[in-house]
Design a protein around this motif. Structure first.
Motif, PDB file in Angstrom:
ATOM      1  N   GLN A 352       0.835  -1.197   0.000  1.00 23.41           N
ATOM      2  CA  GLN A 352       0.000   0.000   0.000  1.00 23.41           C
ATOM      3  C   GLN A 352       0.875   1.255   0.000  1.00 23.41           C
ATOM      4  O   GLN A 352       1.691   1.454   0.897  1.00 23.41           O
ATOM      5  CB  GLN A 352      -0.912   0.017   1.227  1.00 23.41           C
ATOM      6  CG  GLN A 352      -1.844  -1.173   1.317  1.00 23.41           C
ATOM      7  CD  GLN A 352      -2.616  -1.161   2.616  1.00 23.41           C
ATOM      8  OE1 GLN A 352      -3.721  -0.640   2.691  1.00 23.41           O
ATOM      9  NE2 GLN A 352      -2.028  -1.732   3.654  1.00 23.41           N
ATOM     10  N   LEU A 353       0.681   2.112  -0.975  1.00 25.55           N
ATOM     11  CA  LEU A 353       1.536   3.284  -1.114  1.00 25.55           C
ATOM     12  C   LEU A 353       1.398   4.242   0.060  1.00 25.55           C
ATOM     13  O   LEU A 353       2.339   4.961   0.396  1.00 25.55           O
ATOM     14  CB  LEU A 353       1.215   4.009  -2.426  1.00 25.55           C
ATOM     15  CG  LEU A 353       1.478   3.192  -3.703  1.00 25.55           C
ATOM     16  CD1 LEU A 353       1.114   4.018  -4.931  1.00 25.55           C
ATOM     17  CD2 LEU A 353       2.917   2.723  -3.792  1.00 25.55           C
ATOM     18  N   ASP A 354       0.238   4.287   0.694  1.00 20.08           N
ATOM     19  CA  ASP A 354       0.033   5.184   1.835  1.00 20.08           C
ATOM     20  C   ASP A 354       0.850   4.783   3.055  1.00 20.08           C
ATOM     21  O   ASP A 354       1.042   5.599   3.960  1.00 20.08           O
ATOM     22  CB  ASP A 354      -1.443   5.205   2.246  1.00 20.08           C
ATOM     23  CG  ASP A 354      -2.231   6.263   1.503  1.00 20.08           C
ATOM     24  OD1 ASP A 354      -1.617   7.044   0.754  1.00 20.08           O
ATOM     25  OD2 ASP A 354      -3.461   6.296   1.665  1.00 20.08           O
ATOM     26  N   TYR A 355       1.301   3.539   3.104  1.00 21.12           N
ATOM     27  CA  TYR A 355       1.894   3.022   4.334  1.00 21.12           C
ATOM     28  C   TYR A 355       3.333   2.564   4.133  1.00 21.12           C
ATOM     29  O   TYR A 355       3.854   1.771   4.918  1.00 21.12           O
ATOM     30  CB  TYR A 355       1.023   1.893   4.891  1.00 21.12           C
ATOM     31  CG  TYR A 355      -0.397   2.353   5.100  1.00 21.12           C
ATOM     32  CD1 TYR A 355      -0.707   3.235   6.126  1.00 21.12           C
ATOM     33  CD2 TYR A 355      -1.408   1.979   4.225  1.00 21.12           C
ATOM     34  CE1 TYR A 355      -2.000   3.711   6.294  1.00 21.12           C
ATOM     35  CE2 TYR A 355      -2.703   2.445   4.383  1.00 21.12           C
ATOM     36  CZ  TYR A 355      -2.997   3.316   5.416  1.00 21.12           C
ATOM     37  OH  TYR A 355      -4.271   3.801   5.584  1.00 21.12           O
ATOM     38  N   ASP A 365      -4.157  15.082  11.601  1.00 17.61           N
ATOM     39  CA  ASP A 365      -4.845  15.524  12.821  1.00 17.61           C
ATOM     40  C   ASP A 365      -4.336  16.856  13.365  1.00 17.61           C
ATOM     41  O   ASP A 365      -4.280  17.066  14.584  1.00 17.61           O
ATOM     42  CB  ASP A 365      -4.740  14.449  13.906  1.00 17.61           C
ATOM     43  CG  ASP A 365      -5.735  13.321  13.713  1.00 17.61           C
ATOM     44  OD1 ASP A 365      -6.665  13.476  12.907  1.00 17.61           O
ATOM     45  OD2 ASP A 365      -5.583  12.276  14.373  1.00 17.61           O
ATOM     46  N   ASN A 366      -3.927  17.769  12.467  1.00 18.12           N
ATOM     47  CA  ASN A 366      -3.434  19.098  12.866  1.00 18.12           C
ATOM     48  C   ASN A 366      -2.167  19.047  13.710  1.00 18.12           C
ATOM     49  O   ASN A 366      -1.831  20.022  14.402  1.00 18.12           O
ATOM     50  CB  ASN A 366      -4.525  19.890  13.616  1.00 18.12           C
ATOM     51  CG  ASN A 366      -5.575  20.446  12.676  1.00 18.12           C
ATOM     52  OD1 ASN A 366      -5.277  20.800  11.541  1.00 18.12           O
ATOM     53  ND2 ASN A 366      -6.819  20.528  13.158  1.00 18.12           N
ATOM     54  N   ASN A 367      -1.445  17.952  13.654  1.00 17.11           N
ATOM     55  CA  ASN A 367      -0.172  17.866  14.375  1.00 17.11           C
ATOM     56  C   ASN A 367       0.898  18.723  13.707  1.00 17.11           C
ATOM     57  O   ASN A 367       0.895  18.929  12.488  1.00 17.11           O
ATOM     58  CB  ASN A 367       0.342  16.422  14.392  1.00 17.11           C
ATOM     59  CG  ASN A 367      -0.423  15.538  15.337  1.00 17.11           C
ATOM     60  OD1 ASN A 367      -0.942  15.993  16.344  1.00 17.11           O
ATOM     61  ND2 ASN A 367      -0.501  14.250  15.018  1.00 17.11           N
ATOM     62  N   TRP A 394      -3.969  13.885   4.746  1.00 14.35           N
ATOM     63  CA  TRP A 394      -5.248  13.658   5.393  1.00 14.35           C
ATOM     64  C   TRP A 394      -5.690  12.243   5.058  1.00 14.35           C
ATOM     65  O   TRP A 394      -6.346  11.991   4.057  1.00 14.35           O
ATOM     66  CB  TRP A 394      -6.286  14.666   4.930  1.00 14.35           C
ATOM     67  CG  TRP A 394      -7.554  14.641   5.754  1.00 14.35           C
ATOM     68  CD1 TRP A 394      -7.882  13.754   6.734  1.00 14.35           C
ATOM     69  CD2 TRP A 394      -8.638  15.569   5.668  1.00 14.35           C
ATOM     70  NE1 TRP A 394      -9.103  14.054   7.279  1.00 14.35           N
ATOM     71  CE2 TRP A 394      -9.596  15.163   6.637  1.00 14.35           C
ATOM     72  CE3 TRP A 394      -8.898  16.674   4.870  1.00 14.35           C
ATOM     73  CZ2 TRP A 394     -10.798  15.843   6.816  1.00 14.35           C
ATOM     74  CZ3 TRP A 394     -10.097  17.353   5.059  1.00 14.35           C
ATOM     75  CH2 TRP A 394     -11.036  16.950   6.014  1.00 14.35           C
ATOM     76  N   ASN A 395      -5.284  11.314   5.895  1.00 14.95           N
ATOM     77  CA  ASN A 395      -5.680   9.923   5.752  1.00 14.95           C
ATOM     78  C   ASN A 395      -7.025   9.767   6.470  1.00 14.95           C
ATOM     79  O   ASN A 395      -7.078   9.621   7.690  1.00 14.95           O
ATOM     80  CB  ASN A 395      -4.614   9.014   6.360  1.00 14.95           C
ATOM     81  CG  ASN A 395      -4.905   7.541   6.168  1.00 14.95           C
ATOM     82  OD1 ASN A 395      -6.051   7.130   6.089  1.00 14.95           O
ATOM     83  ND2 ASN A 395      -3.857   6.734   6.087  1.00 14.95           N
ATOM     84  N   LYS A 396      -8.101   9.837   5.709  1.00 17.59           N
ATOM     85  CA  LYS A 396      -9.432   9.912   6.319  1.00 17.59           C
ATOM     86  C   LYS A 396      -9.836   8.631   7.022  1.00 17.59           C
ATOM     87  O   LYS A 396     -10.803   8.628   7.797  1.00 17.59           O
ATOM     88  CB  LYS A 396     -10.450  10.305   5.254  1.00 17.59           C
ATOM     89  CG  LYS A 396     -10.206  11.716   4.719  1.00 17.59           C
ATOM     90  CD  LYS A 396     -11.277  12.153   3.731  1.00 17.59           C
ATOM     91  CE  LYS A 396     -10.975  13.572   3.234  1.00 17.59           C
ATOM     92  NZ  LYS A 396     -11.996  14.063   2.279  1.00 17.59           N
ATOM     93  N   GLY A 403      -2.201  17.329   8.561  1.00 17.94           N
ATOM     94  CA  GLY A 403      -1.232  17.833   9.521  1.00 17.94           C
ATOM     95  C   GLY A 403      -1.007  19.328   9.376  1.00 17.94           C
ATOM     96  O   GLY A 403      -1.303  19.937   8.344  1.00 17.94           O
ATOM     97  N   ARG A 404      -0.453  19.917  10.431  1.00 22.18           N
ATOM     98  CA  ARG A 404      -0.243  21.362  10.490  1.00 22.18           C
ATOM     99  C   ARG A 404       1.096  21.791   9.919  1.00 22.18           C
ATOM    100  O   ARG A 404       1.230  22.873   9.373  1.00 22.18           O
ATOM    101  CB  ARG A 404      -0.391  21.776  11.958  1.00 22.18           C
ATOM    102  CG  ARG A 404      -0.167  23.184  12.309  1.00 22.18           C
ATOM    103  CD  ARG A 404      -0.813  23.472  13.670  1.00 22.18           C
ATOM    104  NE  ARG A 404       0.128  23.657  14.739  1.00 22.18           N
ATOM    105  CZ  ARG A 404       0.334  22.806  15.725  1.00 22.18           C
ATOM    106  NH1 ARG A 404      -0.320  21.659  15.767  1.00 22.18           N
ATOM    107  NH2 ARG A 404       1.207  23.067  16.682  1.00 22.18           N
TER     108      ARG A 404
END
Length: 481
Positions: A352-355, A365-367, A394-396, A403-404
């Motif tokens: 999986q490319l996302d991981y 999460d705005n981190n 943004w991994n929904k 992220g921030r």
């Protein structure tokens, strides 16, 4: 003779029997699962004519992903201690040895064949290793050759300590815990070499705790040791399945080995904790080897001052190092001051490319993730994945917002030797959510050193193009030195 005296006599006899010069071998309890794919023997290399002594092999389970599904495989694990130098003899049962190797390859451990089924090698210092025959990375030996412990109580000292309510001792042998063991404040838990615990140890809402030894804590499908909401905790020398740390401060984890095989089997998680250090750890995991998250599960807040050094990591699934995905959308968190230094990466396998990502900062999460250093990281030929992933994403599936920011990340003395790495990523999200100040200092891939003034680079190329690192929009100040 009372039971305490009888036990101490038996223990001293066992230690005398299992010690040969400067080699200490721990018995494998008869109730523990064993693996007979190999025979393993050791002897003191510093003693002329020293006899070989057999080392028992535990069966551990590891994860091979096939078609995106978990496929559990049996593997071997061995534990012994030594001082000076030691010879190790490996017998491969039921097969002819065409090739053999000991990893990490950076150790340069030379294998000498004795015949079609036996080979030897020498160790001159403690190591956490993978011993492999014919390229098989699943039916292998996870070999944990440690330094001889000098702080395991025996004899009169042990008898005295057993009267202390703050001291708990697991002797060599099999121990089944029907319920998780709840460690108390100020308690010391010694798990001796040859002790096998089928159960869970919880360090929960306590302080001033030490767990140490050469024993095994190996429950089924869950973390063997969990540190929650605690302070001043030290864990040393144990082998287990997972060791998460959540909501805690001042945690030291030294020479701990984790091997997992089941889904979501992360190795060393950090959740909303501070001042957590890992030294000389080993992780072979069925999910991320090590993570740093902020608010997650029942733990709330930021993460700070996390350090991992002198360690070996192997991800059969997902990331090797993962930072920043989880936090508090309404009250944004930060992960600040993270250091990963002197680490050998043996593998990553993730479709999986996302991981994907040996070194991954995927921030949601705005981190805000700030001040991260990867230094002296040696990456062997991964099966599938990418060397690095730095994304404000943004991994929904897991996050309520992107992220921030990502700021001040250094990659120093990073080497990769292999041909399976996919394109690495550095991606901001929008004008207000950016990646800033990324420095590559001595990045070497397959012997080529990448720098902004490297010979042969066309003037209109970005150095990142040469290194197969895609730098997207909303990224500022990426430098290759």
């Amino acid at each position: 003779m009372n039971m305490n005296k009888l036990f101490c006599v038996a223990l001293l006899f066992c230690l005398a029997f299992c010690m040969s010069g400067r080699v200490v071998i721990y018995p494998v309890p008869s109730e523990a699962p064993v693996n007979r794919s190999f025979g393993l023997e050791v002897r003191d290399a510093g003693v002329s004519g020293a006899e070989w002594s057999p080392v028992g092999l535990y069966n551990v389970r590891v994860d091979e992903t096939v078609g995106g599904k978990h496929s559990v495989r049996n593997s071997s694990m061995a534990i012994f201690d030594f001082d000076g130098s030691v010879e190790v003899k490996v017998t491969a049962r039921g097969r002819v040895i065409e090739s053999a190797r000991v990893r990490p390859l950076a150790r340069g451990i030379e294998v000498k064949s004795l015949n079609d089924s036996v080979f030897v090698f020498t160790l001159d210092k403690p190591e956490n290793l993978s011993v492999e025959v014919n390229g098989d990375i699943f039916d292998n030996i996870q070999l944990f050759a440690g330094a001889i412990q000098t702080d395991i109580p025996v004899g009169r000292e042990l008898r005295k300590l057993r009267k202390d309510r703050n001291f708990l001792y697991f002797a060599p042998g099999y121990h089944r815990l029907p319920e998780p063991l709840k460690v108390r404040d100020n308690q010391r838990v010694c798990i001796a070499g040859g002790a096998y615990i089928d159960g869970v140890i919880n360090v929960d809402t306590v302080s001033n705790v030490r767990i140490w030894g050469r024993g095994v804590v190996y429950p089924s499908r869950t973390a063997g040791i969990y540190v929650r909401n605690s302070r001043n905790v030290e864990i040393d020398g144990i082998m287990t399945t997972q060791l998460p740390v959540g909501g805690s401060d001042s945690v030291k984890i030294n020479n701990v080995k984790v091997i997992s095989y089941y889904g979501w089997g992360d190795g060393f998680n950090v959740f909303a904790s501070g001042n957590v250090s890992y030294d000389n750890v080993f992780a072979r995991t069925s999910d991320d080897c090590t993570t740093v998250y902020c608010t997650r599960k029942d733990f709330n807040g930021s993460a700070r001052n996390i350090r991992m050094e002198n360690s070996t990591l192997w991800a059969d699934v997902a990331h090797v190092i993962e930072i920043g995905l989880h936090g508090n959308v309404e009250q944004p968190d930060s992960a600040v001051n993270l250091l990963y230094r002197n680490i050998d990466v043996l593998d990553e396998k993730e479709m999986q490319l996302d991981y994907q990502g040996v070194m991954s900062i995927d921030v949601g999460d705005n981190n805000l993730v700030k001040n991260v250093t990867f230094e002296n990281i040696r990456i062997e030929n991964i099966r599938q994945g990418r060397l690095l992933s730095m994304r404000l994403c943004w991994n929904k599936k897991y996050c309520g917002a992107p992220g921030r920011g990502i700021e001040n990340v250094t990659f120093k003395d990073i080497t990769y030797n292999g041909d399976n790495a996919e394109i690495s990523l550095i991606l901001g999200y929008d004008e207000n959510r950016r990646v800033r100040n990324v420095t590559f200092d001595n990045l070497v891939i397959n012997g080529v050193r990448y720098s902004d003034d490297m010979p042969g680079k066309p003037g209109w190329y970005k150095t990142s193009d040469m290194a197969r690192i895609y730098v997207g929009e909303h990224v500022d100040n990426v430098i290759f030195k």
